[in-house]
Design a protein around this motif. Structure first.
Motif, PDB file in Angstrom:
ATOM      1  N   VAL A 125       8.157   1.954   7.535  1.00 12.41           N
ATOM      2  CA  VAL A 125       8.460   1.020   6.370  1.00 12.41           C
ATOM      3  C   VAL A 125       9.522  -0.096   7.073  1.00 12.41           C
ATOM      4  CG1 VAL A 125       8.548   2.324   4.259  1.00 12.41           C
ATOM      5  CG2 VAL A 125      10.550   2.616   5.757  1.00 12.41           C
ATOM      6  N   GLN A 159      13.172  -0.725   3.011  1.00 15.25           N
ATOM      7  CA  GLN A 159      12.693   0.244   2.095  1.00 15.25           C
ATOM      8  C   GLN A 159      13.370   1.596   2.705  1.00 15.25           C
ATOM      9  OE1 GLN A 159      10.113   0.056  -0.381  1.00 15.25           O
ATOM     10  NE2 GLN A 159      10.487  -2.259  -0.047  1.00 15.25           N
ATOM     11  N   HIS A 213       2.878  -0.321  -8.132  1.00 19.35           N
ATOM     12  CA  HIS A 213       4.103  -1.083  -7.871  1.00 19.35           C
ATOM     13  C   HIS A 213       4.081  -2.437  -7.922  1.00 19.35           C
ATOM     14  CE1 HIS A 213       5.493   2.657  -5.766  1.00 19.35           C
ATOM     15  NE2 HIS A 213       6.605   2.270  -6.553  1.00 19.35           N
ATOM     16  N   TYR A 230      11.238   2.291  -9.929  1.00 19.96           N
ATOM     17  CA  TYR A 230      10.441   2.221  -8.739  1.00 19.96           C
ATOM     18  C   TYR A 230      10.673   3.106  -7.584  1.00 19.96           C
ATOM     19  CZ  TYR A 230       8.553  -1.065  -5.068  1.00 19.96           C
ATOM     20  OH  TYR A 230       7.765  -1.588  -4.097  1.00 19.96           O
ATOM     21  N   ALA A 264      -0.625   0.022  -3.255  1.00 23.78           N
ATOM     22  CA  ALA A 264       0.463   0.471  -4.313  1.00 23.78           C
ATOM     23  C   ALA A 264       0.258  -0.266  -5.448  1.00 23.78           C
ATOM     24  CB  ALA A 264       1.733   0.462  -3.857  1.00 23.78           C
ATOM     25  N   PHE A 313      -2.174   3.383   1.550  1.00 28.04           N
ATOM     26  CA  PHE A 313      -2.618   3.102   0.224  1.00 28.04           C
ATOM     27  C   PHE A 313      -2.203   2.100  -0.177  1.00 28.04           C
ATOM     28  CE2 PHE A 313       0.886   4.081  -2.545  1.00 28.04           C
ATOM     29  CZ  PHE A 313       1.772   4.662  -1.453  1.00 28.04           C
ATOM     30  N   VAL A 373       7.335   8.039   7.385  1.00 30.91           N
ATOM     31  CA  VAL A 373       6.825   6.977   6.442  1.00 30.91           C
ATOM     32  C   VAL A 373       7.140   5.710   7.267  1.00 30.91           C
ATOM     33  CG1 VAL A 373       6.998   5.828   4.118  1.00 30.91           C
ATOM     34  CG2 VAL A 373       7.375   8.313   4.403  1.00 30.91           C
ATOM     35  N   LYS A 393       2.258  -2.885  -1.069  1.00 28.23           N
ATOM     36  CA  LYS A 393       2.305  -3.470  -2.490  1.00 28.23           C
ATOM     37  C   LYS A 393       1.372  -4.937  -2.559  1.00 28.23           C
ATOM     38  CE  LYS A 393       6.187  -5.075  -3.888  1.00 28.23           C
ATOM     39  NZ  LYS A 393       7.490  -4.729  -4.200  1.00 28.23           N
ATOM     40  N   LEU A 438       2.272   8.478   6.362  1.00 25.33           N
ATOM     41  CA  LEU A 438       1.782   7.669   5.086  1.00 25.33           C
ATOM     42  C   LEU A 438       2.735   6.406   4.931  1.00 25.33           C
ATOM     43  CD1 LEU A 438       1.218   9.368   1.611  1.00 25.33           C
ATOM     44  CD2 LEU A 438       3.144   7.689   1.852  1.00 25.33           C
ATOM     45  N   THR A 439       1.722   5.452   4.333  1.00 26.25           N
ATOM     46  CA  THR A 439       2.724   4.206   4.083  1.00 26.25           C
ATOM     47  C   THR A 439       1.825   3.398   2.873  1.00 26.25           C
ATOM     48  OG1 THR A 439       3.955   2.318   4.675  1.00 26.25           O
ATOM     49  CG2 THR A 439       1.821   2.576   5.497  1.00 26.25           C
ATOM     50  N   GLY A 440       2.503   2.602   2.073  1.00 28.60           N
ATOM     51  CA  GLY A 440       1.847   1.993   0.732  1.00 28.60           C
ATOM     52  C   GLY A 440       2.223   0.515   1.120  1.00 28.60           C
ATOM     53  N   ASP A 461       4.668   8.924  -4.468  1.00 28.51           N
ATOM     54  CA  ASP A 461       3.740   8.645  -3.507  1.00 28.51           C
ATOM     55  C   ASP A 461       3.890   9.327  -2.252  1.00 28.51           C
ATOM     56  OD1 ASP A 461       2.828   6.212  -4.894  1.00 28.51           O
ATOM     57  OD2 ASP A 461       4.084   4.884  -4.271  1.00 28.51           O
ATOM     58  N   ILE A 462       4.929   9.618  -2.031  1.00 27.19           N
ATOM     59  CA  ILE A 462       5.235  10.270  -0.716  1.00 27.19           C
ATOM     60  C   ILE A 462       5.036  11.630  -0.436  1.00 27.19           C
ATOM     61  CG2 ILE A 462       6.976  10.288   0.971  1.00 27.19           C
ATOM     62  CD1 ILE A 462       8.018   7.535   0.182  1.00 27.19           C
ATOM     63  N   MET A 469       7.808   5.446  -6.069  1.00 23.15           N
ATOM     64  CA  MET A 469       7.466   5.688  -4.459  1.00 23.15           C
ATOM     65  C   MET A 469       7.833   6.958  -4.004  1.00 23.15           C
ATOM     66  SD  MET A 469       8.908   3.030  -1.920  1.00 23.15           S
ATOM     67  CE  MET A 469       9.259   3.291  -0.097  1.00 23.15           C
TER      68      MET A 469
HETATM   69  N1  TRP Z   1       7.995  -0.227  -1.945  1.00 22.56           N
HETATM   70  C1  TRP Z   1       6.836  -0.348  -0.602  1.00 22.56           C
HETATM   71  C2  TRP Z   1       7.256  -2.170  -0.401  1.00 22.56           C
HETATM   72  O1  TRP Z   1       7.582  -2.757  -1.302  1.00 22.56           O
HETATM   73  C3  TRP Z   1       5.580   0.010  -0.886  1.00 22.56           C
HETATM   74  C4  TRP Z   1       5.295   1.362  -1.230  1.00 22.56           C
HETATM   75  C5  TRP Z   1       5.178   1.844  -2.429  1.00 22.56           C
HETATM   76  C6  TRP Z   1       5.442   2.382  -0.200  1.00 22.56           C
HETATM   77  N2  TRP Z   1       5.063   3.211  -2.223  1.00 22.56           N
HETATM   78  C7  TRP Z   1       5.219   3.450  -0.969  1.00 22.56           C
HETATM   79  C8  TRP Z   1       5.840   2.537   0.963  1.00 22.56           C
HETATM   80  C9  TRP Z   1       5.479   4.667  -0.276  1.00 22.56           C
HETATM   81  C10 TRP Z   1       5.788   3.574   1.580  1.00 22.56           C
HETATM   82  C11 TRP Z   1       5.683   4.822   0.926  1.00 22.56           C
HETATM   83  O2  TRP Z   1       6.717  -2.374   0.747  1.00 22.56           O
END
Ligand code: TRP
Length: 331
Positions: free
Chosen positions: A151, A155, A43, A133, A40, A38, A149, A9, A5-7, A140-141, A137
């Motif tokens: 990153v 992160q 965020h 923050y 974010a 996804f 994850v 922004k 999983l990853t997000g 999310d995970i 986050m």
């Molecule tokens: N904080 C991450 C970034 O700035 C983005 C992010 C938000 C994220 N939620 C997450 C990454 C959950 C991995 C998992 O790049």
């Protein structure tokens, strides 16, 4: 199968550094794992407080990942804001996150430090969104039982904090309610140089966008900073950001052939840039076409994200229901 999983922004437009550093590796991982990726968007609200700018960035990121080859049938692809369970879990986790833990977050600490150096109050201009923050986050995970994850190095601390919160909740209820995630740091991926030779980064203003027009792309490439070696002089390909970029886009035989031409002399920087433009444009043109198509059909984009959100909520609601009953909120 393990869950990755990853997000992302949405705070700007996608550039070549994102493409090689995040998108391509994530799409490769999606071949091997069950992937949940996804946007974010909440965020990003900490940074982007202009509505049309935020809307544009969200669409641009979504269209960009899809154009780069994300298959929404295979990857659950959604917007964080479409999964309200995230915010409920964040509330639960806040009760397991000590303030001291959050005080130590690098991003928050750096902001305080900058204030102090300026002679301001430590908390000047810092909102709670920045401070909490890492809790959002973690939600999310942990909501999706992520094993891995992917990153960037910056992160990793956030993932460690998510582990911390999950462990302290599990410990409290003497049950493995939340899976402990691991960070997957993309250290082995190439550092993509920007126009000025430093790492390509939005904060340096040295980026090459993934989806600029062919003409704009060529113009940017012509702006790459070089040394003053003349046309005839032999050049060291390993010491040139033009060649470093070229390598990312060219196949092995092409790379070797061009490296030989650098070393032989007789090729000026202008020509080296033309060669770079040629391979870059060839790879990016089909992506650009798909991107433009998605951007001109926001309904299609929204429908894809909505379908992803539905799948995501199916998983998320189970996690939250299970938790509610375990912590005594559900009667
Ligand atoms: N904080 C991450 C970034 O700035 C983005 C992010 C938000 C994220 N939620 C997450 C990454 C959950 C991995 C998992 O790049």
């Amino acid at each position: 199968m393990k869950i990755v999983l990853t997000g992302v922004k949405p705070t700007g437009i996608l550039h070549i550094g994102n493409y090689f550093g995040a998108i391509k590796p994530a799409l490769l991982l999606a071949e091997e794992y069950e992937a949940r990726y996804f946007i974010a968007d909440y965020h990003a609200l900490n940074v982007v407080k202009n509505a049309s700018e935020l809307r544009g960035a969200i669409r641009g990121i979504a269209a960009g990942w899809l154009a780069a080859g994300l298959d929404p049938e295979k990857v659950i692809f959604y917007r964080q804001s479409s999964v309200p369970e995230t915010f409920e879990l964040a509330t639960i986790l806040a009760a397991f996150a000590s303030k001291g833990l959050l005080n130590r977050a690098h991003a928050y600490k750096a902001a305080v430090q900058r204030n102090i150096e300026r002679g301001d109050d430590g908390d000047a201009g810092i909102n709670m969104g920045l401070f909490t923050y890492p809790v959002l986050m973690a939600a999310d995970i942990l909501l999706f039982g992520a094993d891995l994850v992917p990153v960037g190095r910056d992160q990793v601390q956030h993932i460690e904090m998510a582990q911390d919160m999950a462990k302290s909740l599990n410990f409290n209820y003497k049950k493995d309610l939340l899976k402990i995630p691991e960070a997957l740091v993309r250290d082995e991926v190439a550092v993509v140089p920007g126009l000025d030779g430093r790492k390509m980064s939005k904060s340096y203003g040295n980026t090459i966008p993934m989806f600029s027009s062919s003409a704009a792309l060529r113009k940017l490439i012509m702006r790459i900073v070089t040394n003053s070696q003349g046309v005839d002089e032999p050049k060291n390909p390993d010491d040139s950001q033009i060649f470093t970029l070229y390598k990312l886009f060219a196949a092995e035989p092409e790379r070797e052939a061009l490296a030989a031409r650098y070393r032989a002399g007789g090729m000026g920087w202008g020509e080296a840039k033309e060669e770079l433009f040629r391979v870059m444009d060839a790879e990016l043109a089909p992506l650009r076409e798909r991107y433009d198509a998605f951007m001109s059909e926001p309904e299609r984009l929204d429908a894809i994200l909505r379908a992803g959100a539905e799948k995501a909520r199916h998983i998320a609601s189970r996690t939250v229901e299970h938790l509610r009953s375990a912590i005594g909120i559900a009667l």
